[in-house]
Scaffold this active site. Structure first.
Site, mmCIF file in Angstrom:
data_model
loop_
_atom_site.group_PDB
_atom_site.id
_atom_site.type_symbol
_atom_site.label_atom_id
_atom_site.label_comp_id
_atom_site.label_asym_id
_atom_site.label_seq_id
_atom_site.Cartn_x
_atom_site.Cartn_y
_atom_site.Cartn_z
ATOM 1 N N SER A 197 0.827 -1.209 0.000
ATOM 2 C CA SER A 197 0.000 0.000 0.000
ATOM 3 C C SER A 197 0.856 1.251 0.000
ATOM 4 O O SER A 197 0.388 2.326 -0.357
ATOM 5 C CB SER A 197 -0.852 0.082 1.270
ATOM 6 O OG SER A 197 -1.507 -1.102 1.506
ATOM 7 N N HIS B 92 -1.320 -3.067 -7.145
ATOM 8 C CA HIS B 92 -2.032 -2.711 -5.912
ATOM 9 C C HIS B 92 -3.520 -2.999 -6.090
ATOM 10 O O HIS B 92 -4.248 -2.200 -6.682
ATOM 11 C CB HIS B 92 -1.765 -1.222 -5.614
ATOM 12 C CG HIS B 92 -2.292 -0.748 -4.314
ATOM 13 N ND1 HIS B 92 -2.504 0.580 -4.034
ATOM 14 C CD2 HIS B 92 -2.677 -1.414 -3.189
ATOM 15 C CE1 HIS B 92 -2.973 0.707 -2.812
ATOM 16 N NE2 HIS B 92 -3.098 -0.484 -2.285
ATOM 17 N N GLU C 76 -4.181 -0.620 -9.174
ATOM 18 C CA GLU C 76 -3.270 0.513 -9.367
ATOM 19 C C GLU C 76 -1.914 -0.099 -9.736
ATOM 20 O O GLU C 76 -1.319 -0.826 -8.929
ATOM 21 C CB GLU C 76 -3.183 1.314 -8.045
ATOM 22 C CG GLU C 76 -2.492 2.645 -8.182
ATOM 23 C CD GLU C 76 -2.447 3.423 -6.849
ATOM 24 O OE1 GLU C 76 -2.592 2.812 -5.773
ATOM 25 O OE2 GLU C 76 -2.238 4.645 -6.892
ATOM 26 N N ASN D 217 -3.695 6.167 -2.139
ATOM 27 C CA ASN D 217 -3.547 6.564 -0.739
ATOM 28 C C ASN D 217 -3.104 8.015 -0.567
ATOM 29 O O ASN D 217 -3.379 8.629 0.450
ATOM 30 C CB ASN D 217 -2.590 5.616 -0.024
ATOM 31 C CG ASN D 217 -3.296 4.314 0.290
ATOM 32 O OD1 ASN D 217 -4.443 4.311 0.721
ATOM 33 N ND2 ASN D 217 -2.633 3.191 0.038
HETATM 34 N N1 LIG Z 1 -5.816 -5.076 3.793
HETATM 35 C C1 LIG Z 1 -6.021 -4.148 2.875
HETATM 36 O O1 LIG Z 1 -7.087 -3.513 2.791
HETATM 37 C C2 LIG Z 1 -4.956 -3.870 1.841
HETATM 38 C C3 LIG Z 1 -5.310 -3.175 0.653
HETATM 39 C C4 LIG Z 1 -4.344 -2.972 -0.323
HETATM 40 C C5 LIG Z 1 -3.039 -3.429 -0.113
HETATM 41 N N2 LIG Z 1 -2.716 -4.079 1.048
HETATM 42 C C6 LIG Z 1 -1.339 -4.568 1.197
HETATM 43 O O2 LIG Z 1 -1.352 -5.981 0.986
HETATM 44 C C7 LIG Z 1 -0.316 -6.601 1.757
HETATM 45 C C8 LIG Z 1 -0.928 -7.685 2.629
HETATM 46 O O3 LIG Z 1 -1.883 -7.106 3.490
HETATM 47 P P1 LIG Z 1 -2.997 -7.998 4.216
HETATM 48 O O4 LIG Z 1 -4.000 -7.023 4.750
HETATM 49 O O5 LIG Z 1 -3.428 -9.101 3.319
HETATM 50 O O6 LIG Z 1 -2.139 -8.605 5.431
HETATM 51 P P2 LIG Z 1 -2.484 -9.869 6.355
HETATM 52 O O7 LIG Z 1 -1.846 -9.589 7.660
HETATM 53 O O8 LIG Z 1 -3.950 -10.180 6.297
HETATM 54 O O9 LIG Z 1 -1.724 -11.087 5.636
HETATM 55 C C9 LIG Z 1 -0.332 -11.153 5.532
HETATM 56 C C10 LIG Z 1 0.074 -12.616 5.386
HETATM 57 O O10 LIG Z 1 1.470 -12.646 5.052
HETATM 58 C C11 LIG Z 1 2.012 -13.797 5.664
HETATM 59 N N3 LIG Z 1 3.465 -13.672 5.694
HETATM 60 C C12 LIG Z 1 4.247 -12.947 6.547
HETATM 61 N N4 LIG Z 1 5.551 -13.124 6.229
HETATM 62 C C13 LIG Z 1 5.595 -13.956 5.159
HETATM 63 C C14 LIG Z 1 6.649 -14.517 4.391
HETATM 64 N N5 LIG Z 1 7.924 -14.263 4.644
HETATM 65 N N6 LIG Z 1 6.323 -15.358 3.370
HETATM 66 C C15 LIG Z 1 5.031 -15.651 3.099
HETATM 67 N N7 LIG Z 1 3.997 -15.145 3.804
HETATM 68 C C16 LIG Z 1 4.269 -14.311 4.819
HETATM 69 C C17 LIG Z 1 1.339 -13.825 7.033
HETATM 70 O O11 LIG Z 1 1.441 -15.117 7.620
HETATM 71 C C18 LIG Z 1 -0.102 -13.451 6.669
HETATM 72 O O12 LIG Z 1 -0.889 -14.586 6.394
HETATM 73 C C19 LIG Z 1 0.358 -5.468 2.535
HETATM 74 O O13 LIG Z 1 1.486 -5.053 1.819
HETATM 75 C C20 LIG Z 1 -0.703 -4.372 2.561
HETATM 76 O O14 LIG Z 1 -0.156 -3.088 2.673
HETATM 77 C C21 LIG Z 1 -3.649 -4.315 2.011
#
Ligand SMILES: NC(=O)c1ccc[n+]([C@@H]2O[C@H](COP(=O)([O-])OP(=O)(O)OC[C@H]3O[C@@H](n4cnc5c(N)ncnc54)[C@H](O)[C@@H]3O)[C@@H](O)[C@H]2O)c1
Length: 296
Positions: free
Chosen positions: A118, A139, A151, A189
Site C-alpha cells: 500500500s 495494488h 493501481e 492513498n
Molecule cells: N488489507 C487491505 O485492505 C490492503 C489493501 C491494499 C493493499 N494491502 C497490502 O497488501 C499486503 C498484505 O496485506 P494484508 O491485509 O493481506 O495482510 P495480512 O496480515 O492479512 O496477511 C499477511 C500474510 O502474510 C504472511 N506472511 C508474513 N511473512 C511472510 C513470508 N515471509 N512469506 C510468506 N507469507 C508471509 C502472514 O502469515 C499473513 O498470512 C500489505 O502489503 C498491505 O499493505 C492491504
C-alpha cells in the site's frame, strides 16, 4: 504469462489467488503459516459459493478454481516455476526486502516480481533485486474479488514492456488497471489518506460529530461510506502508517497525522479489527453505532 505465485495468504493474498485461479491461472499460494493457508482456502471457497449463489459461476467452475490453487509453506518450492509472483505479505519494509531478495534468487530470471504494497516504495523493493526492470506494483483493493481497480505502479526502473504486460494481465482478470509512478502513497492513498486525516481533524476540533461528518461526505459527495467508517474499515494503524509514509516521504506538514489518530492507535482502538474505532464494531458492520467516546 502462465503460472502465478502469490506470497502471503492473508486478507489480500487469498483474494488475489482467488481472482487468478478463477481466470484459469495455476496459482501457488505461499505463506509461512499452514494455518493461514487453510484459512485462506476456506475463505476462497466461501467467496466462490457466493458467486455461485448469484448465478455467475457453476459448481464445476468453482471446483476447477479451487483445483487451480496449490499451497506451499516453502517459498522456493512455490515460486520456482512462476512467470509472475505477486507479493502480498505483511506490510513491513525489512520483511518485503528479504522476500524480494529471496524471490530474485528462487525464480526464473524472466519472472515478473510484483508487490501489492500500500505504501512501500517499489523502487526501494526493486533495488535489492538484480532485475529492477521487472519489479512493479500491482495494488489490488480490498475485497479483491469485488473491487475492479488495480493501481499499477511503475518503479523508477520498471520497463515499458513489463508495465504493458501487467496492464494487459489486469484486464484479463476482469479488472480495470490505472498506471501511476512510484512516489509516496502512489495515487490511491495519497488522495484518500489526507481526506481521512482531515475528517479526523474536523472531529478532533469539534467541528462536527462522527455521524455528521460521515453523513455529509456520504450523501454530499456520493461516497458509499463516510471517511471515518472507511478509516475504521481499513484499520486506523494502517491509516497512521500510510500518513507517516506521506509525511516523511514529502517532508510536508500537510500530511502530519492528526494527534487524535495517533492516540487512538496507541490506545489499541484500531477500528473494525479491534472492535473499536470511531464506531463500535461489536455487532458487525450491519449494526454500527458511534463508539461511546464520541457519543454526544
Ligand atoms: N488489507 C487491505 O485492505 C490492503 C489493501 C491494499 C493493499 N494491502 C497490502 O497488501 C499486503 C498484505 O496485506 P494484508 O491485509 O493481506 O495482510 P495480512 O496480515 O492479512 O496477511 C499477511 C500474510 O502474510 C504472511 N506472511 C508474513 N511473512 C511472510 C513470508 N515471509 N512469506 C510468506 N507469507 C508471509 C502472514 O502469515 C499473513 O498470512 C500489505 O502489503 C498491505 O499493505 C492491504
Amino acid at each position: 504469462m502462465k503460472k502465478v505465485a502469490v506470497i502471503g495468504s492473508g486478507t489480500m493474498g487469498n483474494g488475489i489467488a482467488h481472482v487468478f485461479a478463477q481466470n484459469g491461472f495455476p496459482v501457488s499460494l505461499v505463506d509461512i503459516s499452514e494455518e493461514a493457508l487453510q484459512r485462506a482456502l476456506g475463505t476462497i471457497s466461501k467467496n466462490l459459493d457466493r458467486i455461485v449463489a448469484k448465478g455467475n459461476l457453476t459448481e464445476e467452475q468453482k471446483e476447477q478454481t479451487l483445483q487451480n490453487i496449490t499451497t506451499y509453506t516453502n517459498t522456493q518450492e512455490g515460486v520456482k516455476e512462476a512467470d509472475l509472483v505477486v507479493e502480498a505479505a505483511t506490510e513491513n519494509v525489512d520483511l518485503k526486502l528479504k522476500i524480494f531478495r529471496d524471490l530474485d534468487s528462487f525464480t526464473k530470471p524472466t519472472a515478473i516480481l510484483a508487490s501489492n504494497t500500500s505504501s512501500i516504495s517499489i523502487t526501494k523493493i526493486a533495488s535489492v533485486t538484480n532485475r529492477p526492470d521487472k519489479v512493479i506494483g500491482m495494488h489490488f483493493m480490498n475485497p479483491v474479488p469485488v473491487m475492479k481497480l488495480v493501481e499499477v505502479i511503475r518503479g523508477y526502473s520498471t520497463s515499458d514492456e513489463v508495465t504493458q504486460q501487467v496492464l494487459d494481465l489486469s484486464k484479463q482478470l476482469g479488472k480495470v488497471p490505472a498506471e501511476a509512478n512510484d512516489y509516496p502513497g502512489f495515487v490511491a492513498n495519497r488522495v484518500l489518506m489526507p481526506m481521512i486525516n482531515e475528517a479526523i481533524y474536523t472531529l478532533f476540533e469539534g467541528v462536527a460529530g462522527v455521524e455528521e461528518i460521515d453523513t455529509i461526505m456520504k450523501l454530499g459527495m456520493a461516497h458509499p461510506m463516510g471517511p471515518l467508517q472507511l478509516a475504521d474499515f481499513i484499520g486506523l494503524d494502517v491509516c497512521l502508517s500510510i500518513l507517516n509514509v506521506l509525511y516523511e516521504g514529502f517532508g510536508n506538514p500537510k500530511y502530519a497525522p492528526c494527534p487524535l489518530l495517533v492516540n487512538m492507535v496507541q490506545a489499541g482502538h484500531k477500528g473494525a479489527k479491534s472492535g473499536q474505532g470511531f464506531y463500535s464494531w461489536a455487532n458487525g458492520p450491519k449494526d454500527l453505532v458511534v463508539a461511546d467516546r464520541f457519543k454526544k
